[in-house]
Design a protein around this motif. Structure first.
Motif, PDB file in Angstrom:
ATOM      1  N   LEU A 200       0.738  -1.168   0.099  1.00 38.48           N
ATOM      2  CA  LEU A 200      -0.064  -0.113  -0.100  1.00 38.48           C
ATOM      3  C   LEU A 200       0.915   1.326   0.069  1.00 38.48           C
ATOM      4  O   LEU A 200       0.645   2.331  -0.717  1.00 38.48           O
ATOM      5  CB  LEU A 200      -1.003   0.226   1.156  1.00 38.48           C
ATOM      6  N   TYR A 203       2.244   1.814  -3.443  1.00 41.80           N
ATOM      7  CA  TYR A 203       1.434   2.089  -4.488  1.00 41.80           C
ATOM      8  C   TYR A 203       1.493   3.686  -4.814  1.00 41.80           C
ATOM      9  O   TYR A 203       1.257   4.499  -4.087  1.00 41.80           O
ATOM     10  CB  TYR A 203       0.052   1.695  -4.095  1.00 41.80           C
ATOM     11  N   LYS A 211      -3.823  -1.866  -8.638  1.00 41.72           N
ATOM     12  CA  LYS A 211      -4.984  -1.289  -7.649  1.00 41.72           C
ATOM     13  C   LYS A 211      -6.510  -1.449  -8.433  1.00 41.72           C
ATOM     14  O   LYS A 211      -6.141  -0.547  -9.247  1.00 41.72           O
ATOM     15  CB  LYS A 211      -4.722  -0.365  -6.757  1.00 41.72           C
ATOM     16  N   LYS A 215      -8.538  -3.234  -4.070  1.00 40.66           N
ATOM     17  CA  LYS A 215      -7.655  -4.414  -3.886  1.00 40.66           C
ATOM     18  C   LYS A 215      -6.315  -4.201  -4.770  1.00 40.66           C
ATOM     19  O   LYS A 215      -6.221  -3.529  -5.598  1.00 40.66           O
ATOM     20  CB  LYS A 215      -8.225  -5.658  -4.408  1.00 40.66           C
ATOM     21  N   ILE A 216      -5.356  -5.089  -4.070  1.00 37.53           N
ATOM     22  CA  ILE A 216      -3.986  -5.021  -4.594  1.00 37.53           C
ATOM     23  C   ILE A 216      -3.965  -6.499  -5.497  1.00 37.53           C
ATOM     24  O   ILE A 216      -4.342  -7.462  -5.101  1.00 37.53           O
ATOM     25  CB  ILE A 216      -2.911  -4.703  -3.799  1.00 37.53           C
TER      26      ILE A 216
END
Length: 230
Positions: A200, A203, A211, A215-216
């Motif tokens: 996170l 990102y 993403k 959600k990743i």
């Protein structure tokens, strides 16, 4: 000429406390006879009218004493004259009483200070415990706010292009949800949490991270994520 303390105080307009102070400092000549203190005064040091007044008072006092001795009527006992030793003893007693009161006051002040310091220590400990419990939650909130502010500063058009590109890559390549991928690894919940947090944070600055809908996703066929997974 000798004068009692009362006579000296009357004719020289001085308090008995001042006279006793001078006696202790030996600034006045005096004698003690039968427990009575007499102050020695030279006649030359007295003004004529004052000398005459003293002489008259002493004469009247002798007449009164003579009448007391010859009178059959009983009179209340005469109080003993105050001596220097009596005054010094009184001062010493008062001094001891004052010292005791000062000691009691100092003890009370020390107790109040100790109680106040203990209250402050207890309050500080309570505040530290509260902030310690909220520390992790606060850090997480601050990180989210910082991430959001960073993302808002970026160009919206670039994000739209990245979203389209990531959608296309998802269709063309093999991608997997990070959460599902971590479940398949032999990791404890705390390790999975740390890795997810690492993704996170990266990102937005790392093109390998996809993403979608909060959600990743990982593209294992295209990128190597070993630096983020270790």
């Amino acid at each position: 000429m000798r004068l009692t303390l009362d006579e000296y105080a009357k004719h020289f307009k001085m308090s008995k406390e001042m006279i006793n102070s001078k006696l202790r400092a030996k600034k006045l000549n005096y004698i003690i006879e039968n427990g009575v203190t007499y102050i020695i005064v030279t006649r030359s040091s007295l003004e004529p009218n004052k000398r005459e007044a003293i002489h008259q008072d002493q004469k009247e006092q002798r007449i009164q004493e003579k009448e007391l001795k010859t009178s059959p009527v009983s009179h209340p006992p005469v109080k003993p004259k105050t001596t220097v030793s009596m005054v010094i003893s009184l001062y010493q007693k008062e001094n001891q009483q004052l010292k005791a009161k000062i000691a009691q006051l100092e003890a009370k002040i020390d107790k109040l200070i100790d109680d106040k310091e203990q209250m402050l220590r207890d309050e500080m400990s309570r505040v530290e415990q509260v902030y310690s419990k909220k520390d992790e939650q606060l850090k997480h909130i601050l990180e989210l706010i910082n991430t959001k502010l960073t993302l808002e500063k970026e160009n919206a058009t670039i994000h739209e292009v990245e979203a389209i590109a990531q959608t296309q890559e998802k269709k063309e390549s093999k991608i997997i949800d990070l959460k599902d991928y971590l479940k398949n690894l032999d990791l404890d919940p705390q390790q999975r949490k740390i890795i997810k947090k690492r993704f996170l944070n990266a990102y937005g600055s790392d093109i390998r991270i996809i993403k979608q809908n909060g959600k990743i996703f990982l593209n294992l066929s295209k990128y190597d994520y070993s630096d983020l997974l270790n």
